[in-house]
Every structure is written in structure tokens, then in C-alpha cells.
Design a protein around this motif. Structure first.
Motif, PDB file in Angstrom:
ATOM      1  N   THR A  83     -27.089  47.285  17.132  1.00 20.10           N
ATOM      2  CA  THR A  83     -27.348  48.129  18.288  1.00 20.10           C
ATOM      3  C   THR A  83     -28.704  47.753  18.856  1.00 20.10           C
ATOM      4  OG1 THR A  83     -26.138  49.888  17.207  1.00 20.10           O
ATOM      5  CG2 THR A  83     -27.563  50.521  19.027  1.00 20.10           C
ATOM      6  N   ASP A  84     -28.793  47.710  20.185  1.00 15.04           N
ATOM      7  CA  ASP A  84     -30.066  47.345  20.812  1.00 15.04           C
ATOM      8  C   ASP A  84     -31.142  48.364  20.479  1.00 15.04           C
ATOM      9  OD1 ASP A  84     -29.085  45.068  21.978  1.00 15.04           O
ATOM     10  OD2 ASP A  84     -28.624  46.011  23.884  1.00 15.04           O
ATOM     11  N   PRO A  85     -32.369  47.907  20.272  1.00 13.99           N
ATOM     12  CA  PRO A  85     -33.485  48.825  20.051  1.00 13.99           C
ATOM     13  C   PRO A  85     -33.673  49.719  21.277  1.00 13.99           C
ATOM     14  CG  PRO A  85     -34.120  46.569  19.518  1.00 13.99           C
ATOM     15  CD  PRO A  85     -32.781  46.512  20.205  1.00 13.99           C
ATOM     16  N   PRO A  86     -34.335  50.859  21.105  1.00 11.56           N
ATOM     17  CA  PRO A  86     -34.518  51.790  22.216  1.00 11.56           C
ATOM     18  C   PRO A  86     -35.431  51.262  23.323  1.00 11.56           C
ATOM     19  CG  PRO A  86     -35.717  52.540  20.278  1.00 11.56           C
ATOM     20  CD  PRO A  86     -34.899  51.365  19.861  1.00 11.56           C
ATOM     21  N   VAL A  87     -36.291  50.311  23.041  1.00 12.48           N
ATOM     22  CA  VAL A  87     -37.170  49.708  24.039  1.00 12.48           C
ATOM     23  C   VAL A  87     -37.078  48.189  23.893  1.00 12.48           C
ATOM     24  CG1 VAL A  87     -38.770  51.674  24.025  1.00 12.48           C
ATOM     25  CG2 VAL A  87     -39.240  49.716  22.572  1.00 12.48           C
ATOM     26  N   PRO A  88     -37.431  47.429  24.941  1.00 16.87           N
ATOM     27  CA  PRO A  88     -37.381  45.970  24.843  1.00 16.87           C
ATOM     28  C   PRO A  88     -38.211  45.468  23.652  1.00 16.87           C
ATOM     29  CG  PRO A  88     -37.794  46.653  27.105  1.00 16.87           C
ATOM     30  CD  PRO A  88     -37.903  47.886  26.248  1.00 16.87           C
ATOM     31  N   THR A  89     -37.560  44.712  22.783  1.00 12.07           N
ATOM     32  CA  THR A  89     -38.178  44.251  21.547  1.00 12.07           C
ATOM     33  C   THR A  89     -38.018  42.742  21.410  1.00 12.07           C
ATOM     34  OG1 THR A  89     -37.642  46.365  20.528  1.00 12.07           O
ATOM     35  CG2 THR A  89     -38.208  44.570  19.034  1.00 12.07           C
ATOM     36  N   SER A  90     -39.091  42.086  21.038  1.00  9.38           N
ATOM     37  CA  SER A  90     -39.079  40.641  20.796  1.00  9.38           C
ATOM     38  C   SER A  90     -39.142  40.372  19.296  1.00  9.38           C
ATOM     39  CB  SER A  90     -40.281  39.980  21.476  1.00  9.38           C
ATOM     40  OG  SER A  90     -40.160  40.075  22.870  1.00  9.38           O
ATOM     41  N   GLY A  91     -38.938  39.123  18.950  1.00  7.86           N
ATOM     42  CA  GLY A  91     -39.081  38.675  17.569  1.00  7.86           C
ATOM     43  C   GLY A  91     -40.120  37.574  17.503  1.00  7.86           C
ATOM     44  N   LEU A  92     -40.807  37.498  16.382  1.00  8.79           N
ATOM     45  CA  LEU A  92     -41.822  36.464  16.168  1.00  8.79           C
ATOM     46  C   LEU A  92     -41.635  35.871  14.783  1.00  8.79           C
ATOM     47  CD1 LEU A  92     -44.441  34.890  16.737  1.00  8.79           C
ATOM     48  CD2 LEU A  92     -45.723  36.951  16.057  1.00  8.79           C
ATOM     49  N   VAL A  93     -41.406  34.562  14.729  1.00 11.43           N
ATOM     50  CA  VAL A  93     -41.293  33.845  13.459  1.00 11.43           C
ATOM     51  C   VAL A  93     -42.606  33.125  13.204  1.00 11.43           C
ATOM     52  CG1 VAL A  93     -40.062  32.071  12.144  1.00 11.43           C
ATOM     53  CG2 VAL A  93     -38.812  33.480  13.813  1.00 11.43           C
ATOM     54  N   LEU A  94     -43.223  33.420  12.067  1.00 11.66           N
ATOM     55  CA  LEU A  94     -44.468  32.752  11.672  1.00 11.66           C
ATOM     56  C   LEU A  94     -44.114  31.553  10.806  1.00 11.66           C
ATOM     57  CD1 LEU A  94     -46.592  35.908  10.759  1.00 11.66           C
ATOM     58  CD2 LEU A  94     -46.438  34.713  12.958  1.00 11.66           C
ATOM     59  N   ALA A  95     -44.382  30.340  11.321  1.00  9.15           N
ATOM     60  CA  ALA A  95     -43.964  29.122  10.632  1.00  9.15           C
ATOM     61  C   ALA A  95     -44.968  27.996  10.823  1.00  9.15           C
ATOM     62  CB  ALA A  95     -42.586  28.696  11.145  1.00  9.15           C
ATOM     63  N   LEU A 101     -44.291  45.842  15.125  1.00 13.48           N
ATOM     64  CA  LEU A 101     -45.573  46.134  15.755  1.00 13.48           C
ATOM     65  C   LEU A 101     -45.349  46.555  17.199  1.00 13.48           C
ATOM     66  CD1 LEU A 101     -47.432  42.873  14.630  1.00 13.48           C
ATOM     67  CD2 LEU A 101     -47.473  45.100  13.476  1.00 13.48           C
ATOM     68  N   GLY A 102     -45.688  47.797  17.516  1.00 10.35           N
ATOM     69  CA  GLY A 102     -45.648  48.239  18.898  1.00 10.35           C
ATOM     70  C   GLY A 102     -46.771  47.575  19.681  1.00 10.35           C
ATOM     71  N   ARG A 103     -46.556  47.386  20.971  1.00  2.57           N
ATOM     72  CA  ARG A 103     -47.518  46.679  21.830  1.00  2.57           C
ATOM     73  C   ARG A 103     -48.933  47.255  21.720  1.00  2.57           C
ATOM     74  NH1 ARG A 103     -47.884  43.296  26.418  1.00  2.57           N
ATOM     75  NH2 ARG A 103     -45.664  42.917  26.526  1.00  2.57           N
ATOM     76  N   LEU A 123     -50.287  34.521  13.670  1.00  2.00           N
ATOM     77  CA  LEU A 123     -50.033  35.869  14.174  1.00  2.00           C
ATOM     78  C   LEU A 123     -50.719  36.079  15.523  1.00  2.00           C
ATOM     79  CD1 LEU A 123     -48.671  38.566  13.670  1.00  2.00           C
ATOM     80  CD2 LEU A 123     -50.643  39.241  12.305  1.00  2.00           C
ATOM     81  N   ARG A 124     -51.979  35.668  15.609  1.00  2.00           N
ATOM     82  CA  ARG A 124     -52.701  35.804  16.885  1.00  2.00           C
ATOM     83  C   ARG A 124     -52.031  35.002  17.996  1.00  2.00           C
ATOM     84  NH1 ARG A 124     -57.273  35.692  13.586  1.00  2.00           N
ATOM     85  NH2 ARG A 124     -57.510  33.464  13.904  1.00  2.00           N
ATOM     86  N   ALA A 125     -51.639  33.762  17.706  1.00  2.00           N
ATOM     87  CA  ALA A 125     -51.013  32.911  18.716  1.00  2.00           C
ATOM     88  C   ALA A 125     -49.684  33.505  19.178  1.00  2.00           C
ATOM     89  CB  ALA A 125     -50.806  31.503  18.174  1.00  2.00           C
ATOM     90  N   GLY A 126     -48.884  33.971  18.242  1.00  2.00           N
ATOM     91  CA  GLY A 126     -47.599  34.562  18.597  1.00  2.00           C
ATOM     92  C   GLY A 126     -47.746  35.824  19.425  1.00  2.00           C
ATOM     93  N   LEU A 127     -48.640  36.707  19.008  1.00  2.00           N
ATOM     94  CA  LEU A 127     -48.863  37.936  19.772  1.00  2.00           C
ATOM     95  C   LEU A 127     -49.431  37.621  21.146  1.00  2.00           C
ATOM     96  CD1 LEU A 127     -50.268  40.306  16.998  1.00  2.00           C
ATOM     97  CD2 LEU A 127     -47.982  40.331  18.021  1.00  2.00           C
ATOM     98  N   GLY A 128     -50.298  36.615  21.216  1.00  2.00           N
ATOM     99  CA  GLY A 128     -50.858  36.210  22.502  1.00  2.00           C
ATOM    100  C   GLY A 128     -49.778  35.711  23.451  1.00  2.00           C
ATOM    101  N   ALA A 129     -48.828  34.957  22.923  1.00  2.00           N
ATOM    102  CA  ALA A 129     -47.734  34.449  23.762  1.00  2.00           C
ATOM    103  C   ALA A 129     -46.845  35.584  24.252  1.00  2.00           C
ATOM    104  CB  ALA A 129     -46.906  33.435  22.971  1.00  2.00           C
ATOM    105  N   LEU A 130     -46.646  36.591  23.429  1.00  2.00           N
ATOM    106  CA  LEU A 130     -45.794  37.722  23.806  1.00  2.00           C
ATOM    107  C   LEU A 130     -46.481  38.681  24.772  1.00  2.00           C
ATOM    108  CD1 LEU A 130     -44.300  38.385  20.294  1.00  2.00           C
ATOM    109  CD2 LEU A 130     -42.998  37.724  22.332  1.00  2.00           C
ATOM    110  N   ALA A 131     -47.810  38.673  24.786  1.00  2.00           N
ATOM    111  CA  ALA A 131     -48.565  39.642  25.596  1.00  2.00           C
ATOM    112  C   ALA A 131     -48.253  39.553  27.077  1.00  2.00           C
ATOM    113  CB  ALA A 131     -50.060  39.478  25.357  1.00  2.00           C
TER     114      ALA A 131
END
Length: 189
Positions: A3-15, A145-147, A88-96
């Protein structure tokens, strides 16, 4: 499909790491059947309800990039040698710059992760949400992690010390997922 999350949600893979204890970059790892761990992580996030996925690559990025499924954003982590916090910083920065209100974070070394565990976290998505999967009470992955937490978390992580201290300090919701899979990550082969 979850089921879709209640708000737009992204995924981040740390690799992005070198996988020193593992014997090489985990971004290049495959199951015994040959499935790339990167593809499995992306699939779990998508099937768990994440509408877009970002993969953070560093060590062996050129070799790992072809293992990332089409349509997934690859973020190159230039300072990956400084530790997991850089990913983590790079991924969150890209999603921001996007519109997601939350992100489900998953390290690549959890190839057996259940999409149902991702969905269980993603259903809690909200701009101020903060949740961590647990397995028989032990903290694990994925993490939601919420925005509202992205910038303070990115500012708090250093080297190989990830989000755990922040999650504790902010009293993150603990979400039991031991009924869905083991929660095991692969630090060694």
C-alpha cells in the motif's frame, strides 16, 4: 505491491563504502544465485512503497553503476573514504530538491530485506516522522526519516557513525519487524 505510504516517500540505498571487513565493495556483491545486492535493495524499496529511489555509490562506483536498475538516480559520493556519514549526507542532499516528505534508508548489505519491512516503515511517513525497524527488540534497518530531520541528521553524522545516536536522541519510533525477516546485515562474506 505494498500500500502506498500516506505521503510521498523516497528510498535511499547506501552503497558507497569499500567493504573492508567484507573483502570488497558491497555495491558489487551478488547473492549465490547471481542477483546484485543493489538490485535487491532497490526492488525492496520500490515494492515497499517508495516512489523514487536514490543509490549512493563511492568505492567501485563505475563497476557498480551498471548493477543499478534503470530509472534509479545514482549519486556519486566523492568523499566516501571519510565514512558512511558521507553517503547519508550525499543521498539526503540529492533528495532535498525533490518533493518527498520522507525517505526510507537501507544499506546495501541487507539483501534479504523484506519489502513488507520497508512498507511497515513507509506507512509511518510524514515530514516529522522518525522510525527504525527492530528485530526482537534489536535496532536494525530500514530507517524512516521525515524531511524535517534530513538537515539536522546530515549535520550530526560523522565518519562511520551513522544515524543511530540521532535516532536515540530524537526518540525515534521503534517498529518491530522480526516477524518479517531476520534483520541480518552482511559485514563479512
Amino acid at each position: 505491491m505494498a500500500t502506498d505510504p500516506p505521503v510521498p516517500t523516497s528510498g535511499l540505498v547506501l552503497a558507497a563504502g569499500a567493504g573492508r571487513r567484507f573483502g570488497g565493495p558491497k555495491a558489487l556483491a551478488r547473492t549465490s544465485a547471481g542477483a546484485p545486492w543493489l538490485a535487491l535493495a532497490v526492488r525492496a524499496l520500490v515494492e515497499g512503497g517508495c516512489r523514487e529511489v536514490v543509490v549512493a555509490l563511492g568505492a567501485a562506483a563505475d563497476e557498480a553503476a551498471p548493477l543499478v536498475p534503470p530509472g534509479v538516480v545514482i549519486v556519486r559520493v566523492d568523499d566516501w573514504t571519510t565514512g558512511m556519514a558521507a553517503s547519508l549526507r550525499a543521498g539526503l542532499g540529492a533528495l532535498a530538491s525533490g518533493t518527498s516528505s520522507a525517505v526510507v534508508v537501507l544499506p546495501v548489505d541487507t539483501p534479504e530485506v523484506s519489502p513488507a519491512a520497508v512498507a511497515r516503515l513507509a506507512r509511518r511517513a510524514a515530514p516529522d516522522a522518525l522510525a527504525q525497524a527492530t528485530y526482537d527488540g534489536a535496532p536494525g534497518h530500514p530507517v524512516l526519516l521525515g524531511r524535517a530531520h534530513w538537515a539536522p541528521l546530515a549535520a550530526s553524522v560523522r565518519g562511520d557513525i551513522g544515524a543511530r545516536p540521532y535516532l536515540i536522541a530524537q526518540d525515534a519510533e521503534l517498529v518491530e519487524c522480526g516477524d518479517l525477516w531476520s534483520g541480518r546485515d552482511h559485514d563479512t562474506r
